[in-house]
Structure formats: structure tokens, C-alpha cells
Design an enzyme around this catalytic site. Structure first.
Site, PDB file in Angstrom:
ATOM      1  N   ARG A  17       0.868  -1.197   0.000  1.00 56.50           N
ATOM      2  CA  ARG A  17       0.000   0.000   0.000  1.00 56.50           C
ATOM      3  C   ARG A  17       0.896   1.235   0.000  1.00 56.50           C
ATOM      4  NH1 ARG A  17      -0.764   4.851   2.348  1.00 56.50           N
ATOM      5  NH2 ARG A  17      -0.574   3.995   4.440  1.00 56.50           N
ATOM      6  N   ASP A  97      -8.460  -0.215   7.256  1.00 55.30           N
ATOM      7  CA  ASP A  97      -7.819   0.963   7.853  1.00 55.30           C
ATOM      8  C   ASP A  97      -8.433   2.201   7.206  1.00 55.30           C
ATOM      9  OD1 ASP A  97      -6.176  -0.637   9.376  1.00 55.30           O
ATOM     10  OD2 ASP A  97      -4.426  -0.456   8.061  1.00 55.30           O
ATOM     11  N   HIS A 198       2.202   5.324  12.275  1.00 53.63           N
ATOM     12  CA  HIS A 198       2.668   5.326  10.888  1.00 53.63           C
ATOM     13  C   HIS A 198       3.559   6.545  10.727  1.00 53.63           C
ATOM     14  CE1 HIS A 198       1.985   4.908   6.413  1.00 53.63           C
ATOM     15  NE2 HIS A 198       2.237   6.195   6.453  1.00 53.63           N
ATOM     16  N   HIS A 294      39.556  -2.329  15.712  1.00 59.35           N
ATOM     17  CA  HIS A 294      38.275  -3.054  15.626  1.00 59.35           C
ATOM     18  C   HIS A 294      38.488  -4.507  15.252  1.00 59.35           C
ATOM     19  CE1 HIS A 294      35.281   0.447  15.453  1.00 59.35           C
ATOM     20  NE2 HIS A 294      36.461   0.989  15.706  1.00 59.35           N
TER      21      HIS A 294
HETATM   22  C1  HCA Z   1      -0.982   9.247   2.804  1.00 59.52           C
HETATM   23  C2  HCA Z   1      -1.728   8.475   3.857  1.00 59.52           C
HETATM   24  C3  HCA Z   1      -0.882   7.865   4.909  1.00 59.52           C
HETATM   25  C4  HCA Z   1      -1.840   7.149   5.815  1.00 59.52           C
HETATM   26  C5  HCA Z   1      -1.371   6.710   7.135  1.00 59.52           C
HETATM   27  C6  HCA Z   1      -2.399   6.001   7.950  1.00 59.52           C
HETATM   28  C7  HCA Z   1      -0.095   8.944   5.705  1.00 59.52           C
HETATM   29  O1  HCA Z   1      -0.679  10.400   3.059  1.00 59.52           O
HETATM   30  O2  HCA Z   1      -0.731   8.703   1.715  1.00 59.52           O
HETATM   31  O3  HCA Z   1      -3.370   5.493   7.389  1.00 59.52           O
HETATM   32  O4  HCA Z   1      -2.216   5.939   9.158  1.00 59.52           O
HETATM   33  O5  HCA Z   1       1.118   8.940   5.679  1.00 59.52           O
HETATM   34  O6  HCA Z   1      -0.764   9.785   6.302  1.00 59.52           O
HETATM   35  O7  HCA Z   1       0.071   6.983   4.356  1.00 59.52           O
HETATM   36 CU    CU Z   2       2.106   7.337   4.698  1.00 60.91          CU
END
Ligand code: HCA
Ligand code: CU
Length: 382
Positions: A17, A97, A198, A294
Site C-alpha cells: 500500500r 484501515d 505510521h 576493531h
Molecule cells: C498518505 C496516507 C498515509 C496514511 C497513514 C495512515 C499517511 O498520506 O498517503 O493510514 O495511518 O502517511 O498519512 O500513508
Molecule cells: Cu504514509
């Protein structure tokens, strides 16, 4: 004092993704199945795929991966839209998600919704997904540039609506470890559900931020193989594994670590990149030892200069003797490998000659071996 120990955590592998948003990516259905199988063998708990609404092939691919024999739970990543949610469920995913932008930037330039509209729209979708028995996550895109009172209001509403987890997204890579820890730690006290993080790597903090998210109470971390993603990507799978391994090897024993390198080679070849030399664990030089100080210690006990044991990942180390920083212990080791029984005096003399030659030009292992064998080397001062 807070407890910084890491409890149970899960990896949400988003190569199929977020990784599809990488500049060089153009996966075929077969590519996706191959990558999914490799990650399944490695043992990641979740795979996140592109929304089936993106294109006809995206839908075909999602259905194909839903149907393959697998241990991971399959997720797809959708906007807060009912048509997208219905299609996702129809494709046979285990979880969805949902994401929606909460920063002023996203609200103004992306979907244009107010906070109440965000909550109302998302509620409907979450309750639909829950009614279908779908594991549901709700995340706020660009969390760190959002008004925190706003995002917490949204998170609490989604927690009450029954989401399995809420997601914090550092969409543009502005977060740092301390901010990440603080935000997640506050969120941990505000919601009952699980928490996902993320993080993008625009300023090189993605691995550290993921760690701090876990220490603050996150339960799920998004990764991609080699960190590929939008711009320069997100937390890399291997980098997160390296970080956790160096804290406590037991944290990552649930994965088949010996597969990491081949998974990275697979994805790298499909997206047209090499594994960067400084990649944790699998970078070409990750276990390369050079300076005499080392190599002397490493030859006696590798742990002296290695936080990570390469053999846990099916890899080896290299001891470099073809340079001016070489020490005589490493030269002795090389002589032994060649089956040459040299006295300490001879070894020390050979080391001096190797250093002198390496000051004149860039030398190779052949030059070192020639010196050790007593062969005359062109350019070697007597
Ligand atoms: C993007 C979306 C995402 C989503 C992250 C998530 C981001 O900007 O393409 O669903 O938590 O970085 O915000 O990848
Ligand atoms: Cu992202």
C-alpha cells in the site's frame, strides 16, 4: 517515571500500500502475491493493501491476496467513504484501515470537512464495518500538524464507536521521538482501543519514532520493506527489527529473521533500487570491520564491535585487511586463512609493508596476499 518496556506489538506491513506510492513501484498481480508470500513466511501479523477503488487491478489483486493461503490478517486502506468500505468488505479483507485528514492543510486542501462532519461520516463507516465483523482502524492523516484537542476528540468518538484501534500518522515526517512518545502516551490514557503508528522518514526519524510510539503504548507499527513509500518513505521493516533486536532479541524472535535479506532483495529488484549500504543489518557494509583496533577485537569476540549477530539473519561478517589502517592481528588471520605459517616478526613486517603500499595507492586483497606470500609487488617500497 514511565515504564519504557515494550509490550506485545504487531507489524502492519504496508509494502503493498504505502510501498505502492514509492516512485519506482509498479507491481503486477504476480509481484504482489510473491511479496505477500515472502512476508507471510517472515511472519508479519498484517499486510495492508491499496484500496480496491484505486483501479481495476487493485481490486483484482486484493481479491487474489484475500484468497491465498496465509497466516497474516489482510487489511486495506480506505478513505472515509461508504462505497469504498462496501467494496473492501466485498473483496474479503479481515480488516479496514480508514484514514481522514485532520490538519488544517488536509481540511482545507483535501476533503474540506469540519470536525463534526469528520466524526459523523466516520461513525457511519465504522458502524457498518463492525456490523460486517471487520477489524476496524481509524486514523487521522497528518496527526502531528493537527490541533491535538481536535484529534483527541475524534479518536475518543471512534473509540466509543468501537474501533479496534486508532492510528497516529506522521504524514510529512515532522515528528521527533519525544513528541511521538508524548502524543502516544497521552492517547494511551485517552482511549481503550489499540494504537497504531505510521511514520514518514523525511528527517530520518522514522525508526526512532516507531520505537518511541511503542514505548508510549502503541501496539501496531506500520512498516514497508526498505522503507519504500511516498517521497522517501516510512519506517523500514528491517530497521525496526534491528532497533528492537538491539534492545531485546526476544522481541523479534517471532519472525523468521533469516528471510529478511532475501525479502529486501526481492522488493528492491521489483522497484529498481539497490539495498543502500547503510541499511541496518542487510546493508553491504553492515558487518564490515576495518580499523586494526576493531578487527583485533572482533577476531577475538565479534560482540566487541557488533550489536547485532549477523548469523541470526543468515549473514556473515567481513574483516578488511587491504588498507592502511590494518592491524597485524588481522594480517595474521588472513595469513592463517591462506595456510601460511608466519612468525610474529614476519607478520609485523608484512603489516608494515601493507601499510606502506596502501599509503601509495588503493590496494586489494590480492596485494595483501602477494605481500604475505612474499611475492614482489610493483610499487612496494623495499
Ligand atoms: C498518505 C496516507 C498515509 C496514511 C497513514 C495512515 C499517511 O498520506 O498517503 O493510514 O495511518 O502517511 O498519512 O500513508
Ligand atoms: Cu504514509
Amino acid at each position: 517515571m514511565h515504564n519504557h518496556r515494550i509490550a506485545e506489538f504487531h507489524i502492519i506491513e504496508s509494502t503493498l500500500r504505502e510501498g505502492e506510492q514509492f516512485e519506482g513501484t509498479h507491481f503486477s498481480t504476480a509481484d504482489k502475491l510473491e511479496i505477500a508470500q515472502a512476508l507471510d513466511a517472515f511472519g508479519v501479523e498484517y499486510l495492508e493493501l491499496t484500496t480496491p477503488i484505486a483501479s481495476p487491478q487493485s481490486e483484482t489483486d486484493l481479491r487474489a491476496i484475500a484468497a491465498m493461503p496465509r497466516r497474516f490478517r489482510l487489511l486495506t486502506h480506505i478513505r472515509a467513504r461508504m462505497d469504498e468500505a462496501r467494496l473492501a468488505v466485498d473483496c474479503g479483507v479481515d480488516g479496514v484501515d480508514i484514514y481522514i485528514g485532520t490538519s488544517a492543510y488536509m481540511r482545507q486542501y483535501s476533503h474540506g470537512k469540519s470536525l463534526n462532519e469528520i466524526i459523523e461520516t466516520s461513525r457511519g463507516i465504522v458502524s457498518f464495518l463492525k456490523s460486517q465483523g471487520i477489524e476496524t482502524r481509524f486514523s487521522t492523516e497528518d496527526t502531528f500538524r493537527s490541533n491535538l484537542a481536535d484529534v483527541f476528540t475524534v479518536y475518543r468518538a471512534m473509540d466509543l464507536e468501537g474501533v479496534n484501534r486508532v492510528g497516529v500518522a506522521d504524514t510529512v515526517g515532522v515528528a521527533d521521538p519525544l513528541r511521538t512518545y508524548n502524543l502516544i502516551h497521552s492517547l494511551r490514557m485517552a482511549v481503550d482501543c489499540d494504537i497504531e503508528f505510521h511514520g514518514h522518514n523525511d528527517s530520518g526519524c522514522a525508526i526512532a519514532n516507531a520505537l518511541c510510539a511503542l514505548q508510549g503504548g502503541a501496539t501496531h507499527i506500520d512498516t514497508t520493506v526498505l522503507g519504500i513509500g511516498e517521497r522517501n518513505g516510512i519506517t523500514p521493516l528491517g530497521g525496526l527489527v534491528a532497533r528492537l533486536y538491539t534492545m531485546d532479541r526476544e522481541l523479534v524472535r517471532k519472525y523468521d529473521l533469516s528471510l529478511l535479506h532475501e525479502i529486501e532483495l526481492l522488493v528492491a529488484s521489483k522497484v529498481g533500487i539497490d539495498i543502500p549500504f547503510n541499511t541496518p543489518i542487510t546493508g553491504r557494509t553492515a558487518f564490515h570491520h576495518k580499523a586494526g583496533v576493531h578487527t583485533n577485537a572482533v577476531l577475538q569476540n565479534p560482540t566487541s564491535y557488533e550489536a547485532i549477530d549477523p548469523t541470526d539473519f543468515g549473514l556473515g561478517r567481513s574483516i578488511d585487511v587491504a588498507h592502511r589502517l590494518v592491524g597485524w592481528n588481522a594480517v595474521r588471520d588472513r595469513a592463517a586463512a591462506l595456510g601460511l605459517a608466519l612468525s610474529e616478526t614476519d607478520l609485523r613486517a608484512a603489516t608494515t609493508r601493507i601499510k606502506a603500499l596502501a599509503d601509495l595507492r588503493r590496494i586489494t586483497m590480492e596485494d595483501v596476499d602477494a605481500v604475505l606470500r612474499g611475492t614482489v609487488v610493483v610499487g612496494l617500497p623495499e
